[in-house]
Design an enzyme around this catalytic site. Sequence first.
Site, PDB file in Angstrom:
ATOM      1  N   LYS A  15     -24.202   7.673  30.432  1.00 20.32           N
ATOM      2  CA  LYS A  15     -24.046   8.435  31.682  1.00 20.32           C
ATOM      3  C   LYS A  15     -24.721   9.807  31.574  1.00 20.32           C
ATOM      4  CE  LYS A  15     -19.525   8.460  31.415  1.00 20.32           C
ATOM      5  NZ  LYS A  15     -19.282   7.712  30.144  1.00 20.32           N
ATOM      6  N   ARG A  92     -11.729  10.886  35.572  1.00 24.87           N
ATOM      7  CA  ARG A  92     -11.442   9.975  34.474  1.00 24.87           C
ATOM      8  C   ARG A  92     -10.099   9.276  34.632  1.00 24.87           C
ATOM      9  NH1 ARG A  92     -15.063  11.861  30.450  1.00 24.87           N
ATOM     10  NH2 ARG A  92     -14.925  10.822  28.450  1.00 24.87           N
ATOM     11  N   ARG A 131     -24.406   8.298  17.141  1.00 23.34           N
ATOM     12  CA  ARG A 131     -24.616   9.581  17.788  1.00 23.34           C
ATOM     13  C   ARG A 131     -24.162  10.752  16.927  1.00 23.34           C
ATOM     14  NH1 ARG A 131     -22.208  10.186  23.811  1.00 23.34           N
ATOM     15  NH2 ARG A 131     -20.253  10.424  22.694  1.00 23.34           N
ATOM     16  N   ARG A 133     -21.484  12.744  17.006  1.00 18.27           N
ATOM     17  CA  ARG A 133     -20.795  13.924  17.517  1.00 18.27           C
ATOM     18  C   ARG A 133     -19.466  14.053  16.775  1.00 18.27           C
ATOM     19  NH1 ARG A 133     -20.139  13.435  23.740  1.00 18.27           N
ATOM     20  NH2 ARG A 133     -17.990  12.915  23.196  1.00 18.27           N
ATOM     21  N   ARG A 144     -10.981   6.254  22.320  1.00 14.82           N
ATOM     22  CA  ARG A 144     -11.626   6.654  23.587  1.00 14.82           C
ATOM     23  C   ARG A 144     -11.903   5.430  24.460  1.00 14.82           C
ATOM     24  NH1 ARG A 144     -15.407   9.964  20.934  1.00 14.82           N
ATOM     25  NH2 ARG A 144     -17.128   9.381  22.302  1.00 14.82           N
TER      26      ARG A 144
HETATM   27  P1  ADP Z   1     -17.670  10.350  26.211  1.00 10.86           P
HETATM   28  O1  ADP Z   1     -17.983   9.858  27.597  1.00 10.86           O
HETATM   29  O2  ADP Z   1     -18.700   9.976  25.217  1.00 10.86           O
HETATM   30  O3  ADP Z   1     -16.287  10.050  25.748  1.00 10.86           O
HETATM   31  P2  ADP Z   1     -17.510  13.103  27.222  1.00 10.86           P
HETATM   32  O4  ADP Z   1     -18.479  14.121  26.794  1.00 10.86           O
HETATM   33  O5  ADP Z   1     -17.555  12.672  28.642  1.00 10.86           O
HETATM   34  O6  ADP Z   1     -17.793  11.921  26.220  1.00 10.86           O
HETATM   35  O7  ADP Z   1     -16.019  13.551  26.906  1.00 10.86           O
HETATM   36  C1  ADP Z   1     -15.608  13.993  25.625  1.00 10.86           C
HETATM   37  C2  ADP Z   1     -14.125  14.347  25.634  1.00 10.86           C
HETATM   38  O8  ADP Z   1     -13.884  15.432  26.560  1.00 10.86           O
HETATM   39  C3  ADP Z   1     -13.195  13.238  26.137  1.00 10.86           C
HETATM   40  O9  ADP Z   1     -12.864  12.337  25.099  1.00 10.86           O
HETATM   41  C4  ADP Z   1     -11.987  14.060  26.647  1.00 10.86           C
HETATM   42  O10 ADP Z   1     -11.192  14.501  25.595  1.00 10.86           O
HETATM   43  C5  ADP Z   1     -12.643  15.278  27.246  1.00 10.86           C
HETATM   44  N1  ADP Z   1     -12.931  15.093  28.705  1.00 10.86           N
HETATM   45  C6  ADP Z   1     -14.167  15.021  29.291  1.00 10.86           C
HETATM   46  N2  ADP Z   1     -14.066  14.853  30.621  1.00 10.86           N
HETATM   47  C7  ADP Z   1     -12.738  14.814  30.897  1.00 10.86           C
HETATM   48  C8  ADP Z   1     -11.980  14.641  32.088  1.00 10.86           C
HETATM   49  N3  ADP Z   1     -12.562  14.467  33.285  1.00 10.86           N
HETATM   50  N4  ADP Z   1     -10.616  14.656  31.981  1.00 10.86           N
HETATM   51  C9  ADP Z   1     -10.010  14.832  30.812  1.00 10.86           C
HETATM   52  N5  ADP Z   1     -10.666  14.975  29.639  1.00 10.86           N
HETATM   53  C10 ADP Z   1     -12.012  14.970  29.670  1.00 10.86           C
END
Ligand code: ADP
Length: 186
Positions: A15, A92, A131, A133, A144
């Site tokens: 994404k 989310r 990746r 991270r 996740r």
């Molecule tokens: P990925 O899609 O690879 O899991 P993101 O960068 O979108 O990575 O998100 C990393 C972390 O940030 C998530 O695992 C969560 O802890 C937090 N996070 C991101 N977006 C949200 C959201 N909309 N609501 C709650 N937590 C979020």
Amino acid sequence: MKQRVLFLGPPGAGKGTQAQQLASSHALLHLSTGDLLRGEVAAGTALGQEAAAVMARGELVSDALVLAIVRSRLEQQAASGGGGWLLDGFPRNLTQAEALEGLLEDLGQQIEVVVLMELDDAVLLQRLLGRGREDDNEAVIRHRLEVYRDQTAPLIRFYSDRGLLQSVDASGEVETVGQRIAALLD
Ligand code: ADP
């Protein structure tokens, strides 16, 4: 082209990569809650300190916190003349999706399309492990993916009920996936 786009899909589906490319080629705002939260963590803000541990476990940061971030960015953009946006990593869960509806109503804006990026778990796991991270170790990744299935996947129904959902095969080269997405936005 559609200018108000929400990217939905599991972690590792690509994404962020796709949203970033589209945003720069079409001058749209790329709003990634993950990136914004990592920025807060790196800057050591109070908000970042609150989020860091939750993110490291692969759980969701509180809705209130994430909503405040998104609201302020979208309001800022609307106040400075508006324009298109790509939401990536938000909403989310259902609470966030409902709150987003209210926020967009306040702004007089609408989501034009929800792009669901689909990919097998096995491929997701491989991509995320590669990746590297900080929150990309196997146990956290599995968690996740579970959180995605339990909390985020219900949004597929939410947006298909609203006639907004378009699915795209997220396997293959970045460029190929980009072309599939571009075709949906035309
Ligand atoms: P990925 O899609 O690879 O899991 P993101 O960068 O979108 O990575 O998100 C990393 C972390 O940030 C998530 O695992 C969560 O802890 C937090 N996070 C991101 N977006 C949200 C959201 N909309 N609501 C709650 N937590 C979020």
